[in-house]
Design an enzyme around this catalytic site. Structure first.
Site, PDB file in Angstrom:
ATOM      1  N   GLU A 196     -44.880  70.640  28.679  1.00  0.00           N
ATOM      2  CA  GLU A 196     -43.678  71.472  28.585  1.00  0.00           C
ATOM      3  C   GLU A 196     -43.230  71.751  27.153  1.00  0.00           C
ATOM      4  OE1 GLU A 196     -40.738  71.663  31.873  1.00  0.00           O
ATOM      5  OE2 GLU A 196     -39.656  70.275  30.548  1.00  0.00           O
TER       6      GLU A 196
ATOM      7  N   LYS B 222     -39.809  72.593  25.278  1.00  0.00           N
ATOM      8  CA  LYS B 222     -38.352  72.574  25.449  1.00  0.00           C
ATOM      9  C   LYS B 222     -37.698  72.213  24.122  1.00  0.00           C
ATOM     10  CE  LYS B 222     -36.795  69.251  28.163  1.00  0.00           C
ATOM     11  NZ  LYS B 222     -36.742  68.263  29.271  1.00  0.00           N
TER      12      LYS B 222
ATOM     13  N   LYS C 231     -39.944  77.701  33.743  1.00  0.00           N
ATOM     14  CA  LYS C 231     -39.072  76.600  34.183  1.00  0.00           C
ATOM     15  C   LYS C 231     -37.625  77.084  34.098  1.00  0.00           C
ATOM     16  CE  LYS C 231     -38.693  72.002  35.033  1.00  0.00           C
ATOM     17  NZ  LYS C 231     -38.846  71.070  33.901  1.00  0.00           N
TER      18      LYS C 231
ATOM     19  N   GLU D 198     -39.894  72.096  44.089  1.00  0.00           N
ATOM     20  CA  GLU D 198     -39.401  70.808  43.576  1.00  0.00           C
ATOM     21  C   GLU D 198     -38.427  70.138  44.531  1.00  0.00           C
ATOM     22  OE1 GLU D 198     -38.271  70.312  39.294  1.00  0.00           O
ATOM     23  OE2 GLU D 198     -36.281  69.985  40.147  1.00  0.00           O
TER      24      GLU D 198
ATOM     25  N   ASN E 172     -39.189  65.368  41.470  1.00  0.00           N
ATOM     26  CA  ASN E 172     -38.412  65.152  40.254  1.00  0.00           C
ATOM     27  C   ASN E 172     -37.808  63.754  40.284  1.00  0.00           C
ATOM     28  OD1 ASN E 172     -36.472  65.258  38.104  1.00  0.00           O
ATOM     29  ND2 ASN E 172     -36.575  67.483  38.208  1.00  0.00           N
TER      30      ASN E 172
ATOM     31  N   GLU F 184     -42.573  64.625  38.186  1.00  0.00           N
ATOM     32  CA  GLU F 184     -41.857  65.283  37.097  1.00  0.00           C
ATOM     33  C   GLU F 184     -40.744  64.389  36.551  1.00  0.00           C
ATOM     34  OE1 GLU F 184     -41.884  69.397  39.804  1.00  0.00           O
ATOM     35  OE2 GLU F 184     -40.082  68.764  38.740  1.00  0.00           O
ATOM     36  N   SER F 185     -40.574  64.413  35.253  1.00  0.00           N
ATOM     37  CA  SER F 185     -39.447  63.785  34.549  1.00  0.00           C
ATOM     38  C   SER F 185     -39.611  62.266  34.397  1.00  0.00           C
ATOM     39  CB  SER F 185     -38.101  64.064  35.237  1.00  0.00           C
ATOM     40  OG  SER F 185     -37.839  65.449  35.285  1.00  0.00           O
TER      41      SER F 185
END
Length: 266
Positions: free
Chosen positions: A57, A59, A118, A167, A188, A218-219
């Site tokens: 990603e 960001k 995203k 998600e 997530n 994710e995350s």
């Protein structure tokens, strides 16, 4: 009101102000003499690779991290691709994540990898903008959509030949996602009320998962140890942002996250 509620309200305000219609016009003008190239698919990596696929990603900030290190984003994209990423995720929310559709448009032209827009999609016009900016994948967050919205946006994206990452944040949302019969489901690991992460959330949600789908965690993934904690859940890939943006040596860090997949015995 949670931070996610605030973000969705912001998106509704943008829709009301015709922000996306104006953005679509600008992006189309920019594409007039330089059409986005056809990307390979994320599904092909998830289906064929023995190792975990990595969605790397781009960001600048988030509600939980006010500022990430400034990077040459063109070089960051090149490094992601060189060191084993299978797809690129680019944040396009301006207020909360410091992204933009212009950034997506610029960077998507610099990679052969599939690119995920995203953002927080609640309307078809956002899907149009994402595709025009060069995305080949969009994100649909079950938590912020009704079943009707979820089905409508999913079908619309498929009609535009986009891949969709659906998600979920809990078991109930996972069951709603299954009703779509999507190819790719993201789990997530972030608590939406407190906005903190626990990587082992993936294990809890996928404890009773169905076969026939590809799963992305994710995350909250910051190390190979984190990946090792969830590899036995049967995941096919990872979406990683903060850890990669903070890393000064992607040549060592990124490849070590690509552990061999482990499919749990039934």
């Amino acid at each position: 009101m949670t931070i996610l509620d605030e973000i969705v309200l912001y998106k509704k305000e943008l829709l009301s102000s015709h922000y996306y219609h104006e953005k679509l016009k600008t992006l189309k003008n920019n594409n007039q003499y330089n059409q986005p190239s056809k990307k390979k698919t994320l599904k092909s990596s998830l289906a064929n690779d023995k190792e975990l696929s990595i969605i790397a990603e781009i960001k600048s900030k988030s509600p939980s991290v006010k500022q990430l290190p400034e990077r040459n984003l063109s070089q960051q994209i090149k490094d992601y691709e060189a060191y084993g990423a299978n797809a690129i995720s680019i944040l396009t929310d301006e207020r909360y994540f410091g992204g933009s559709f212009e950034r997506l448009q610029q960077l998507s032209k610099q990679t052969s990898l599939p690119v995920l827009c995203k953002d927080f999609m609640i309307d078809e016009i956002q899907v149009d903008v994402a595709k025009t900016a060069g995305a080949s994948i969009i994100l649909l967050i079950v938590n912020i959509l009704t079943d009707e919205q979820l089905h409508r946006l999913y079908q619309y994206a498929c009609q535009l030949d986009l891949e969709v990452l659906v998600e979920v944040h809990d078991s109930q949302e996972l069951q709603r996602a299954y009703e779509l019969n999507p190819e790719i489901i993201g789990v997530n690991n972030r608590d939406l009320k407190r906005f903190v992460t626990d990587v082992e959330h993936t294990n809890q949600i996928l404890g009773h998962k169905k076969d026939g789908f590809y799963y992305i965690s994710e995350s909250g993934i910051h190390s190979q140890k984190d990946v090792a904690k969830i590899i036995h859940s049967g995941i096919d890939g990872l979406l990683i942002g903060e850890a990669l943006m903070k890393c000064d040596d992607l040549s060592e860090f990124l490849p070590q996250l690509k552990l061999n997949k482990v499919k749990p015995c039934i």
